[in-house]
Design an enzyme around this catalytic site. Structure first.
Site, PDB file in Angstrom:
ATOM      1  CE  LYS A  62      -3.860  -2.358   0.249  1.00 26.54           C
ATOM      2  NZ  LYS A  62      -3.324  -3.661  -0.109  1.00 26.54           N
ATOM      3  CG  ASP A  63      -0.102   4.295  -2.792  1.00 24.08           C
ATOM      4  OD1 ASP A  63       0.563   3.382  -3.289  1.00 24.08           O
ATOM      5  OD2 ASP A  63      -0.950   4.940  -3.424  1.00 24.08           O
TER       6      ASP A  63
END
Length: 358
Positions: free
Chosen positions: A94-95
């Site tokens: 995930k970012d």
């Protein structure tokens, strides 16, 4: 002649790319907009199709993290549990500049979780929402989807054309481009990948396969850009490999007909593009000829991926936005939607706003 069709030297990579948008012909380029001004503006939640069984040597944790990469969370969990990061499992990466919810697992055979683990993780910016045991390690790519909630501001969301653009995406789908984060700042991951593949890929130079992924993603985006430029990205070509929406089920279209065209129009089926690697393509006819042209434009990238032993796969050219809504706030606009794993919310945003990172 379009930029996609313009002659070029083999393996020439222009950066930044000029991949087309699907909506520009109908609406023109979108006005400027802002997103992810702060982590809370970009919210993501991982969706599994199953739950931990409640017993086993792996402790699974559903966490919420803010302004941290998944790798940072893995290292923090491993350190606190006094284990190697190799025994920590994740499904998706995930970012960083976001508030994200996802599952992690850590192997603790015959051990309970360290005392104070939840509080210690909280001090690292990682909030534990749920914990349960499971017999197996969490594997990459087992989640079904990601739910997004995004805050947008700027001239684009104040424009009367924003809602029509959004509604067209709900009706027709979104080009399934890999997002810019896959290629690194200024395309550096891709340039490193090209150099590594030219001299021969070795795992020690690319432990997590990030550079292989950058090269495959670039080739896929180039193929999709060609389909966007000639308007065929929504249709099924002769010899196309079609993918059933929301599944891995696929079949070769030997002869497009009215029934298949109707299913594609209602987003039940999608055309697909190749993720380059070793193996025989299931495409034939016009679709296979397009893959051959791609290999002719990027022979070194394609040959390097084959020498690296990565297996050929396929990816839909189009995304269907599920559970989608638009909410007007007092000072911003919020979009909510669900995408299948591997899809990028930035692919949706680039159709709606103009931003330097998109």
């Amino acid at each position: 002649m379009s930029e996609v069709d313009a002659p070029r030297e083999p393996d020439a990579i222009a950066w930044p790319p000029t991949w087309p948008r699907s909506l520009d012909d109908a609406f023109g380029p979108p006005p400027p907009g802002e997103y992810r001004a702060r982590p809370e503006d970009f919210q993501v939640e991982e969706v599994l199709d199953f739950a931990p069984e409640g017993e086993g040597e792996h402790l699974w944790l559903f966490i919420e993290k803010r302004d941290l990469t998944t790798a940072m969370a893995v290292k923090a969990l491993a350190r606190l549990c006094e284990v190697s990061p190799r025994v920590v499992g994740v499904s998706g990466m995930k970012d960083r500049v976001a508030v994200t919810r996802q599952w992690l697992s850590v192997q603790l055979p015959g051990r309970v979780a360290p005392a104070g683990l939840v509080d210690a993780l909280a001090e690292q910016g990682i909030r534990v929402l749920e914990m349960a045991r499971h017999p197996r390690k969490l594997k990459r790519g087992v989640h079904r989807a990601n739910r997004f909630r995004l805050r947008l501001t700027g001239p684009a969301v104040e424009s009367p054309g924003f809602t029509p653009r959004w509604e067209r995406l709900l009706e027709r789908g979104v080009p399934n481009l890999f997002g810019p984060q896959r290629f690194g700042p200024d395309g550096r991951n891709l340039l490193r990948a090209r150099a590594l593949l030219a001299r021969g890929w070795r795992k020690r130079d690319d432990r997590d396969g990030m550079l292989l992924s950058a090269a495959r993603s670039f080739l896929f985006n180039e193929a999709l850009a060609e389909r966007l430029a000639d308007g065929s990205w929504e249709t099924l070509l002769l010899g196309e490999v079609a993918i059933l929406d929301g599944t891995a089920s696929q079949f070769t279209v030997e002869a497009p007909d009215a029934e298949l065209a109707e299913r594609a129009a209602r987003l039940d089926l999608h055309a697909s593009g190749v993720l380059w690697g070793v193996g025989r393509s299931a495409a034939n006819g016009e679709a296979l000829a397009r893959e051959a042209r791609l290999a002719g434009r990027y022979p070194a990238l394609c040959a390097g991926l084959e020498r690296a032993g990565v297996r050929l796969a396929r990816r839909p050219l189009r995304l269907r936005l599920a559970e989608a809504s638009l909410e007007l706030g007092t000072d911003a606009l919020w979009l909510t939607f669900t995408l299948p794993r591997g899809a990028f919310a930035t692919a949706v945003l680039r159709e709606l706003i103009a931003h330097p990172t998109l």
